[in-house]
Design a protein around this motif. Sequence first.
Motif, PDB file in Angstrom:
ATOM      1  N   MET A  51      38.072  26.875  31.163  1.00 53.48           N
ATOM      2  CA  MET A  51      38.118  28.595  31.179  1.00 53.48           C
ATOM      3  C   MET A  51      36.811  28.894  32.534  1.00 53.48           C
ATOM      4  N   PHE A  52      35.401  28.767  32.637  1.00 48.85           N
ATOM      5  CA  PHE A  52      34.858  28.476  33.426  1.00 48.85           C
ATOM      6  C   PHE A  52      34.221  27.212  33.495  1.00 48.85           C
ATOM      7  N   CYS A  53      33.768  27.666  34.734  1.00 49.56           N
ATOM      8  CA  CYS A  53      32.527  26.408  35.263  1.00 49.56           C
ATOM      9  C   CYS A  53      30.818  27.736  35.723  1.00 49.56           C
ATOM     10  N   GLU A  54      30.422  26.604  35.180  1.00 52.30           N
ATOM     11  CA  GLU A  54      28.884  27.659  36.474  1.00 52.30           C
ATOM     12  C   GLU A  54      28.377  26.512  36.922  1.00 52.30           C
ATOM     13  N   SER A  55      27.475  26.537  38.060  1.00 56.14           N
ATOM     14  CA  SER A  55      26.629  25.734  39.019  1.00 56.14           C
ATOM     15  C   SER A  55      25.612  26.397  39.265  1.00 56.14           C
ATOM     16  N   ASN A  81      39.437  29.555  35.715  1.00 53.25           N
ATOM     17  CA  ASN A  81      40.533  30.117  34.828  1.00 53.25           C
ATOM     18  C   ASN A  81      41.436  30.432  35.351  1.00 53.25           C
ATOM     19  N   LEU A  82      42.563  31.221  36.123  1.00 52.98           N
ATOM     20  CA  LEU A  82      43.145  32.519  35.950  1.00 52.98           C
ATOM     21  C   LEU A  82      43.698  33.445  34.716  1.00 52.98           C
ATOM     22  N   LYS A  83      43.904  31.804  33.905  1.00 45.64           N
ATOM     23  CA  LYS A  83      44.624  32.510  32.676  1.00 45.64           C
ATOM     24  C   LYS A  83      43.698  33.076  31.748  1.00 45.64           C
ATOM     25  N   PHE A  84      42.634  32.889  31.864  1.00 44.70           N
ATOM     26  CA  PHE A  84      41.441  33.374  30.878  1.00 44.70           C
ATOM     27  C   PHE A  84      40.750  35.133  31.585  1.00 44.70           C
ATOM     28  N   ILE A  85      41.522  35.387  32.515  1.00 41.70           N
ATOM     29  CA  ILE A  85      41.234  36.461  32.679  1.00 41.70           C
ATOM     30  C   ILE A  85      41.376  38.165  32.302  1.00 41.70           C
ATOM     31  N   ASP A  86      40.814  38.730  31.770  1.00 40.65           N
ATOM     32  CA  ASP A  86      41.425  39.920  30.632  1.00 40.65           C
ATOM     33  C   ASP A  86      41.314  40.779  31.856  1.00 40.65           C
ATOM     34  N   ARG A  87      40.136  41.333  32.710  1.00 44.33           N
ATOM     35  CA  ARG A  87      41.259  42.421  34.004  1.00 44.33           C
ATOM     36  C   ARG A  87      39.646  42.188  34.964  1.00 44.33           C
ATOM     37  N   TYR A  88      39.597  42.428  35.683  1.00 44.25           N
ATOM     38  CA  TYR A  88      39.068  42.772  37.101  1.00 44.25           C
ATOM     39  C   TYR A  88      38.270  44.066  36.956  1.00 44.25           C
ATOM     40  N   ASP A  89      37.336  44.164  37.548  1.00 41.15           N
ATOM     41  CA  ASP A  89      36.160  45.913  37.526  1.00 41.15           C
ATOM     42  C   ASP A  89      36.582  45.360  39.084  1.00 41.15           C
ATOM     43  N   LYS A  90      36.859  46.630  40.010  1.00 44.37           N
ATOM     44  CA  LYS A  90      37.650  46.442  41.070  1.00 44.37           C
ATOM     45  C   LYS A  90      35.430  46.970  41.589  1.00 44.37           C
ATOM     46  N   SER A  91      34.699  47.072  40.641  1.00 45.28           N
ATOM     47  CA  SER A  91      33.088  47.239  41.748  1.00 45.28           C
ATOM     48  C   SER A  91      32.558  46.221  41.943  1.00 45.28           C
ATOM     49  N   TYR A 149      33.164  36.850  28.385  1.00 39.51           N
ATOM     50  CA  TYR A 149      31.902  36.837  29.740  1.00 39.51           C
ATOM     51  C   TYR A 149      32.100  37.742  30.807  1.00 39.51           C
ATOM     52  N   LYS A 150      31.548  38.002  31.748  1.00 40.10           N
ATOM     53  CA  LYS A 150      31.515  38.878  32.989  1.00 40.10           C
ATOM     54  C   LYS A 150      31.533  37.698  33.803  1.00 40.10           C
ATOM     55  N   ILE A 151      31.601  37.444  35.447  1.00 35.24           N
ATOM     56  CA  ILE A 151      32.114  36.678  35.964  1.00 35.24           C
ATOM     57  C   ILE A 151      31.766  37.314  37.259  1.00 35.24           C
ATOM     58  N   PRO A 152      31.126  37.542  38.462  1.00 37.42           N
ATOM     59  CA  PRO A 152      30.646  38.401  39.207  1.00 37.42           C
ATOM     60  C   PRO A 152      31.391  37.778  40.988  1.00 37.42           C
ATOM     61  N   VAL A 153      32.190  38.391  41.262  1.00 39.32           N
ATOM     62  CA  VAL A 153      33.053  38.165  42.696  1.00 39.32           C
ATOM     63  C   VAL A 153      32.011  39.323  44.116  1.00 39.32           C
ATOM     64  N   SER A 154      31.879  38.148  45.176  1.00 39.68           N
ATOM     65  CA  SER A 154      30.808  37.911  46.042  1.00 39.68           C
ATOM     66  C   SER A 154      31.667  38.475  46.818  1.00 39.68           C
ATOM     67  N   SER A 155      31.087  39.971  47.727  1.00 35.36           N
ATOM     68  CA  SER A 155      31.205  40.361  48.469  1.00 35.36           C
ATOM     69  C   SER A 155      32.120  39.622  49.752  1.00 35.36           C
ATOM     70  N   ARG A 156      31.897  38.729  49.885  1.00 33.94           N
ATOM     71  CA  ARG A 156      32.556  37.728  51.007  1.00 33.94           C
ATOM     72  C   ARG A 156      34.261  37.159  50.418  1.00 33.94           C
ATOM     73  N   SER A 210      43.930  38.848  46.598  1.00 31.79           N
ATOM     74  CA  SER A 210      44.725  38.155  46.674  1.00 31.79           C
ATOM     75  C   SER A 210      45.229  36.953  45.676  1.00 31.79           C
ATOM     76  N   THR A 211      44.564  36.620  45.324  1.00 32.06           N
ATOM     77  CA  THR A 211      44.980  35.067  44.237  1.00 32.06           C
ATOM     78  C   THR A 211      45.265  35.953  43.012  1.00 32.06           C
ATOM     79  N   LEU A 212      44.887  37.109  42.842  1.00 32.66           N
ATOM     80  CA  LEU A 212      44.891  37.425  41.044  1.00 32.66           C
ATOM     81  C   LEU A 212      46.312  38.082  41.099  1.00 32.66           C
ATOM     82  N   LEU A 213      46.742  38.811  42.596  1.00 28.94           N
ATOM     83  CA  LEU A 213      47.804  39.407  41.926  1.00 28.94           C
ATOM     84  C   LEU A 213      48.918  38.405  42.455  1.00 28.94           C
ATOM     85  N   ASN A 214      49.038  37.423  43.425  1.00 29.98           N
ATOM     86  CA  ASN A 214      49.920  36.739  43.458  1.00 29.98           C
ATOM     87  C   ASN A 214      50.315  35.551  42.127  1.00 29.98           C
ATOM     88  N   TRP A 215      49.040  36.130  41.400  1.00 29.29           N
ATOM     89  CA  TRP A 215      49.020  34.165  40.675  1.00 29.29           C
ATOM     90  C   TRP A 215      50.601  34.612  39.622  1.00 29.29           C
TER      91      TRP A 215
END
Length: 246
Positions: free
Chosen positions: A158-162, A205-215, A224-231, A238-243
């Motif tokens: 599903m995902f990996c965290e460092s 893993n993109l296939k395990f994304i349920d939704r993305y909060d624009k915040s 699980y909640k995964i943060p998206v960095s501003s940069r 773009s990756t999500l919309l084109n997947w």
Amino acid sequence: MMNAVIIEDNEYIRKALISLLQSEKTNINVVAECEGVKESVVVVNACKPDLIFLDIKLSDGTAFDFLDVTKNLNYKVIFITAYEEYALQALKVGAVDYLLKPVDVDELKIALKKVSKLSLTDQKQQITKVQQAYNNDSDTLILSLKDSFQIIHIDNLMFCESDKGYTTFFLDNEKKYIASKPIKEFEKQLSKHNFTQPHQSFFINLKFIDRYDKSGTIYLTNGYKIPVSSRKKKDFISTLLNWNRL
């Protein structure tokens, strides 16, 4: 006597291998040591060795980058690798000789005996198989854990965290494994599959994304909640919309 070049970015491994070759009185004469692809191409073209001890991961690329550039030269290869490298599976497919780190003297003797009996034509065919297997993007990871080696099917990851040089792998069956490697060690392979890096500490893993909060928060199917960095936000969206989910 066979002239050899050691291409390995870890000085300790290089020196240990030279010491073994000398102490066991092999017929190997090490004429040069290299750390990276660019340096190795120049040295090997100049030295034209009979044998190359070739590490999979080099300071500026991989063994396969080196092999592509020097494929017209005549030399035999003994690969140097680690259990957790997914390239190990490609080596097994090609049936080539390889040494696991740290190099064991008995394994070294066996590899030298095998490679000495192998014709250049036969070994080039083996290496071609290795390159093809490597380029087919292995769908499994072999993780070196505290007391075992764990095989993970990437499709179930599903995902990996460092965190502080360690990486935790979370599977869709709720199991998780901790490997003592930073996330960047797995970046190349995961990037070839349906994975994206929305944050420097996460690959998902993109296939395990349920939704993305624009915040700036990704919600996975298991909650699980995964943060998206501003940069990385723009690239992630773009990756999500084109997947292609098909």
